[in-house]
Design an enzyme around this catalytic site. Sequence first.
Site, PDB file in Angstrom:
ATOM      1  N   ASP A  13       0.817  -1.216   0.000  1.00 26.66           N
ATOM      2  CA  ASP A  13       0.000   0.000   0.000  1.00 26.66           C
ATOM      3  C   ASP A  13       0.852   1.268   0.000  1.00 26.66           C
ATOM      4  OD1 ASP A  13      -2.391  -1.435  -0.009  1.00 26.66           O
ATOM      5  OD2 ASP A  13      -2.402  -1.596   2.165  1.00 26.66           O
ATOM      6  N   GLU A  14       1.997   1.209  -0.658  1.00 23.41           N
ATOM      7  CA  GLU A  14       2.856   2.396  -0.736  1.00 23.41           C
ATOM      8  C   GLU A  14       2.561   3.248  -1.971  1.00 23.41           C
ATOM      9  OE1 GLU A  14       5.393  -1.049   0.939  1.00 23.41           O
ATOM     10  OE2 GLU A  14       4.163  -0.705  -0.845  1.00 23.41           O
ATOM     11  N   GLY A  15       1.628   2.810  -2.801  1.00 25.03           N
ATOM     12  CA  GLY A  15       1.303   3.559  -4.013  1.00 25.03           C
ATOM     13  C   GLY A  15       2.113   3.137  -5.221  1.00 25.03           C
ATOM     14  N   GLY A  17       1.386   1.167  -7.750  1.00 22.74           N
ATOM     15  CA  GLY A  17       0.676   1.212  -9.021  1.00 22.74           C
ATOM     16  C   GLY A  17       0.704   2.586  -9.652  1.00 22.74           C
ATOM     17  N   LYS A  18       0.501   3.614  -8.835  1.00 20.50           N
ATOM     18  CA  LYS A  18       0.510   4.993  -9.348  1.00 20.50           C
ATOM     19  C   LYS A  18       1.906   5.378  -9.839  1.00 20.50           C
ATOM     20  CE  LYS A  18      -3.192   6.470  -6.203  1.00 20.50           C
ATOM     21  NZ  LYS A  18      -3.368   5.164  -5.550  1.00 20.50           N
ATOM     22  N   HIS A  41      -3.284  -2.751  -7.183  1.00 19.68           N
ATOM     23  CA  HIS A  41      -2.647  -1.508  -7.614  1.00 19.68           C
ATOM     24  C   HIS A  41      -3.710  -0.577  -8.188  1.00 19.68           C
ATOM     25  CE1 HIS A  41       1.629  -3.425  -7.951  1.00 19.68           C
ATOM     26  NE2 HIS A  41       1.142  -3.405  -6.734  1.00 19.68           N
TER      27      HIS A  41
END
Length: 259
Positions: A13-15, A17-18, A41
């Site tokens: 959940d660190e981002g 995918g973005k 993601h």
Amino acid sequence: MKIDVLLGLQWGDEGKGKVVDVLTPKYNVIARFQGGPNAGHSLEFNNTRHVLHTIPSGIFRENAINIIGNGVVIDPVIFKKEIDALIALGIDVKKNLFLSKRANLILPSHRILDAASESFRGKSKIGSTLKGIGPTYMDKTGRNGLRIGDIISSGFKEKYDALVEKHRQIIQLYNYEYDLIPYEKEWFEAINLIKEFNLVDSEQLINEYILSGKNILAEGAQGTLLDIDFGTYPFVTSSNTICAGRSEERRVGKECRSR
């Protein structure tokens, strides 16, 4: 010859995918190399949020080649739902999406086995997502698993039935009630969809891309602290979430640059 690897340095959940989406224009190939549909993601286009569980985040880029590598475990039903959602957006998913023949399949009985095991643990449960990830990796390392390449073999149904029977015997030990039939229909429908995609030897394909000078980004799932070997064991996932886990690149990439 280099492959860049994008990892999470915490528990996920660190981002990622973005970040992959921002980096994608710089790369020709985006490859998922481990994990399963317990990953998510999230990307946002035109004020609409999209969540990818199995498919690499480069799928929204028309010219990016996307590979689901041999270290990934695939739930055909979840994969089909992702595909249907992407098709609804007008994305030509079959053009630039490749699946490794060596990626293992999550069976409906894997999910039931996961739920039975977690229920049996009671207060000692490890917090499984109940998506069958752990049991699938257990069958992979136990050399009992079904792989993507098996679905195009003549003996696929026999292999499936044999593995399900093994799961039935284990589930009986947990005294867990279940009904497999409702899950199997949509599972086999999703298997037929997978047959329509590019099924490849991903390690060979990656090697060809490296030799041809293409830029490659390996997209990790979860985070470093969920690594099966180096994470906060036993509260971890069932795959290697670190640089060493980039299965399809391991045989061919001489350097790994972590971002």
